[in-house]
Design a protein around this motif. Structure first.
Motif, PDB file in Angstrom:
ATOM      1  N   THR A  60       3.176   8.096 -11.599  1.00 41.28           N
ATOM      2  CA  THR A  60       3.163   6.955 -12.514  1.00 41.28           C
ATOM      3  C   THR A  60       1.935   6.101 -12.256  1.00 41.28           C
ATOM      4  O   THR A  60       1.449   6.001 -11.119  1.00 41.28           O
ATOM      5  N   ASP A  61       1.452   5.474 -13.307  1.00 42.49           N
ATOM      6  CA  ASP A  61       0.276   4.608 -13.161  1.00 42.49           C
ATOM      7  C   ASP A  61       0.650   3.133 -13.053  1.00 42.49           C
ATOM      8  O   ASP A  61      -0.226   2.271 -13.109  1.00 42.49           O
ATOM      9  N   THR A  62       1.930   2.843 -12.894  1.00 36.10           N
ATOM     10  CA  THR A  62       2.380   1.450 -12.924  1.00 36.10           C
ATOM     11  C   THR A  62       3.297   1.126 -11.752  1.00 36.10           C
ATOM     12  O   THR A  62       4.379   1.722 -11.614  1.00 36.10           O
ATOM     13  N   LEU A  63       2.874   0.187 -10.927  1.00 34.12           N
ATOM     14  CA  LEU A  63       3.726  -0.339  -9.865  1.00 34.12           C
ATOM     15  C   LEU A  63       4.116  -1.766 -10.235  1.00 34.12           C
ATOM     16  O   LEU A  63       3.263  -2.656 -10.304  1.00 34.12           O
ATOM     17  N   VAL A  64       5.399  -1.975 -10.477  1.00 31.49           N
ATOM     18  CA  VAL A  64       5.887  -3.299 -10.850  1.00 31.49           C
ATOM     19  C   VAL A  64       5.959  -4.185  -9.605  1.00 31.49           C
ATOM     20  O   VAL A  64       6.474  -3.767  -8.563  1.00 31.49           O
ATOM     21  N   LEU A  65       5.431  -5.410  -9.752  1.00 33.84           N
ATOM     22  CA  LEU A  65       5.453  -6.360  -8.639  1.00 33.84           C
ATOM     23  C   LEU A  65       6.405  -7.521  -8.925  1.00 33.84           C
ATOM     24  O   LEU A  65       6.275  -8.199  -9.944  1.00 33.84           O
ATOM     25  N   VAL A  66       7.332  -7.731  -8.008  1.00 33.71           N
ATOM     26  CA  VAL A  66       8.095  -8.989  -7.993  1.00 33.71           C
ATOM     27  C   VAL A  66       7.424  -9.838  -6.920  1.00 33.71           C
ATOM     28  O   VAL A  66       7.498  -9.544  -5.733  1.00 33.71           O
ATOM     29  N   ARG A  79       0.839  -1.203   0.000  1.00 28.41           N
ATOM     30  CA  ARG A  79       0.000   0.000   0.000  1.00 28.41           C
ATOM     31  C   ARG A  79       0.874   1.253   0.000  1.00 28.41           C
ATOM     32  O   ARG A  79       0.593   2.229  -0.715  1.00 28.41           O
ATOM     33  N   ALA A  80       1.956   1.205   0.759  1.00 29.13           N
ATOM     34  CA  ALA A  80       2.893   2.341   0.758  1.00 29.13           C
ATOM     35  C   ALA A  80       3.493   2.527  -0.631  1.00 29.13           C
ATOM     36  O   ALA A  80       3.655   3.667  -1.105  1.00 29.13           O
ATOM     37  N   GLN A  97      -6.948  -2.814 -12.625  1.00 26.00           N
ATOM     38  CA  GLN A  97      -6.298  -3.085 -11.340  1.00 26.00           C
ATOM     39  C   GLN A  97      -4.977  -3.837 -11.486  1.00 26.00           C
ATOM     40  O   GLN A  97      -4.012  -3.560 -10.782  1.00 26.00           O
ATOM     41  N   VAL A  98      -4.974  -4.826 -12.372  1.00 22.64           N
ATOM     42  CA  VAL A  98      -3.816  -5.719 -12.446  1.00 22.64           C
ATOM     43  C   VAL A  98      -3.413  -5.958 -13.900  1.00 22.64           C
ATOM     44  O   VAL A  98      -4.236  -6.394 -14.711  1.00 22.64           O
ATOM     45  N   PRO A 123      -8.064  -3.084  -5.711  1.00 21.04           N
ATOM     46  CA  PRO A 123      -8.951  -1.911  -5.587  1.00 21.04           C
ATOM     47  C   PRO A 123      -8.258  -0.709  -4.955  1.00 21.04           C
ATOM     48  O   PRO A 123      -8.483   0.437  -5.374  1.00 21.04           O
ATOM     49  N   PHE A 124      -7.406  -0.961  -3.974  1.00 13.67           N
ATOM     50  CA  PHE A 124      -6.658   0.131  -3.349  1.00 13.67           C
ATOM     51  C   PHE A 124      -5.788   0.839  -4.382  1.00 13.67           C
ATOM     52  O   PHE A 124      -5.758   2.074  -4.466  1.00 13.67           O
ATOM     53  N   ALA A 125      -5.082   0.040  -5.196  1.00 12.32           N
ATOM     54  CA  ALA A 125      -4.207   0.630  -6.217  1.00 12.32           C
ATOM     55  C   ALA A 125      -5.022   1.420  -7.231  1.00 12.32           C
ATOM     56  O   ALA A 125      -4.690   2.572  -7.555  1.00 12.32           O
ATOM     57  N   ALA A 126      -6.084   0.803  -7.728  1.00 11.86           N
ATOM     58  CA  ALA A 126      -6.895   1.486  -8.741  1.00 11.86           C
ATOM     59  C   ALA A 126      -7.463   2.786  -8.188  1.00 11.86           C
ATOM     60  O   ALA A 126      -7.588   3.779  -8.913  1.00 11.86           O
ATOM     61  N   GLY A 127      -7.791   2.782  -6.916  1.00 12.73           N
ATOM     62  CA  GLY A 127      -8.279   3.988  -6.287  1.00 12.73           C
ATOM     63  C   GLY A 127      -7.246   5.111  -6.281  1.00 12.73           C
ATOM     64  O   GLY A 127      -7.593   6.287  -6.153  1.00 12.73           O
ATOM     65  N   HIS A 128      -5.997   4.759  -6.399  1.00  9.91           N
ATOM     66  CA  HIS A 128      -4.912   5.746  -6.491  1.00  9.91           C
ATOM     67  C   HIS A 128      -4.474   5.985  -7.935  1.00  9.91           C
ATOM     68  O   HIS A 128      -3.455   6.652  -8.173  1.00  9.91           O
TER      69      HIS A 128
END
Lengths: 282, 282
Positions: free
Chosen positions: A102-108, A91-92, A177-178, A135-140
């Protein structure tokens, strides 16, 4: 006094800051401006050290847009405390991505927990976490981008090893979202990747496109052996054309973990990357 | 004078000689006899050094049968001379396998030629070579066994990276000519492997089953870092049960490339392997 305007970097080109890890964030901003680069991919550790808000101002003032933030993830912990910590950290990361614009958070996504042999279970815990975080991410205004990592990282870093697996996970959730990351270094060997790129395009899932070449021998630990564009055996142009055919219009982010590059002047490395990009990607 | 008979090794167990590379062929024969091991997998280099006919007599006199010979392959050379040399070498390997009395020649198919980025082309050259070698091998009572190697070897060692790819190749030929190798070290990460094992069983293609565990960090070059059974994250028992369910009745060959094992007494290593096999495979 102003010098001549730098030549513009190719449209779509983005420099991931790991390629020039020797640069501080101010050096990165100045170096990109000097080279006509308009897009960068950032990493959380240097951003947090500098301060996310200050980093956002710094890159904005240099005329840069942030194409992705690396990285969230590590979502495979089976214990409640580990899981809660991972969710809080992600979330942080979402909030930091939003601050950076940016609209993209890369996940490993994470490897197997110590002592575990349960790949399927670990992959399912990732899905559980995405259900909470999406949903949390999309909300941001941020999309979670699952990055399939090369199978040599499956044990200790990421149990999502192919684009097909990443899409299997992503498609359980809304596309806003993903999504998934297409990284040439991780996917080049897979003969199913052409079909999976078509699938990813059809479901609107390609959130990021990253480039590095594959060179051997691999170094101990296999983390820092990625090749400069053109030095290895990956058909980089093929990948660019395929992601474009799949409808992807975002940045091509060059992300090379290589200590030989970090030992050089950052500006020289960036100039070489741009030259290689023109010859091997465009 | 004869001591007590050694306890029999578990039915189906086979010791690949690379696991105890510190042993000469006579030491291997004596060590296996002393430990009640009845099956071994051999490699061409030590066999040729000893002489194939002499090696065949040595292992036969020790009551051993040879479960496989490693390795033929390296079939991706694009030039006529390189291709002819590879075919000749593979015919020699078939003849050596026949002399040793094994029906299985393991193939490491070969990586990309220097400077090439054409994975599909390299894979097609393997198929071309199999078309020439398959009838020759079957005429000697030997089956060519395509071993998919972990994708981290795709560039420099083997462009066949998954069981699915290996079956795509094998199924172009009669099952008595071309089969596949199931090696836990190479395939453990792949979520399609369960379905591909079923497919391999239905088409009668499982020619060999090899075992090693996956441990990290990987060493430089990633060749010699395989784990002792039980030290890593591979569900070895799952694999044994799946190959058995697929109808495979051949040997389970333990093949561990690990310098830490080679630095020890061979008999101690073999005793440990047998103990681990009972606890983690059976």
């Amino acid at each position: 006094m102003s010098g001549p305007a730098p030549p513009a970097a190719p449209a779509g080109f983005s420099l991931n800051q790991q390629t020039v890890r020797q640069w501080s964030l101010p050096e990165l901003a100045a170096g990109c401006a000097a080279a006509g680069v308009r897009r960068v991919g950032l990493w959380r550790e240097p951003v947090r050290e500098y301060g996310a808000t200050a980093a956002a101002r710094l890159v904005r003032d240099a005329g840069l847009t942030v194409t992705s933030l690396c990285r969230g993830g590590f979502l495979t912990a089976p214990d409640p405390a580990g899981r809660a910590a991972a969710l809080a950290d992600n979330r942080a990361a979402v909030e930091e991505a939003a601050v950076l614009g940016t609209d993209t958070l890369v996940l490993v996504s994470g490897g197997l927990p110590p002592g575990s042999r349960d790949l399927a279970g670990a992959r399912e815990r990732i899905a559980d976490a995405l259900a909470e975080l999406g949903p949390f991410a999309a909300g941001h205004g941020v999309r979670l981008a699952i990055e399939p990592l090369h199978p040599m990282y499956a044990a200790d870093r990421c149990v999502v090893s192919t684009l097909g697996q990443a899409l299997d996970l992503a498609e359980r959730f809304p596309a806003r979202q993903v999504g998934v990351v297409v990284d040439t270094y991780h996917l080049w060997w897979d003969d199913t990747v052409a079909a999976q790129l078509v699938r990813a395009g059809e479901s609107g899932r390609i959130a990021a496109f990253q480039l590095a070449d594959w060179v051997t021998p691999l170094p101990e630990g296999v983390l820092l052996g990625r090749g400069q564009l053109g030095d290895g055996c990956v058909d980089l142009r093929w990948f660019r054309e395929r992601v474009a055919s799949a409808g992807y219009t975002g940045a091509a982010e060059v992300e090379i973990f290589n200590p030989a590059l970090w030992a050089r002047e950052g500006a020289d490395v960036l100039a070489e990357v741009l030259d290689r990009y023109r010859h091997h990607v465009l």
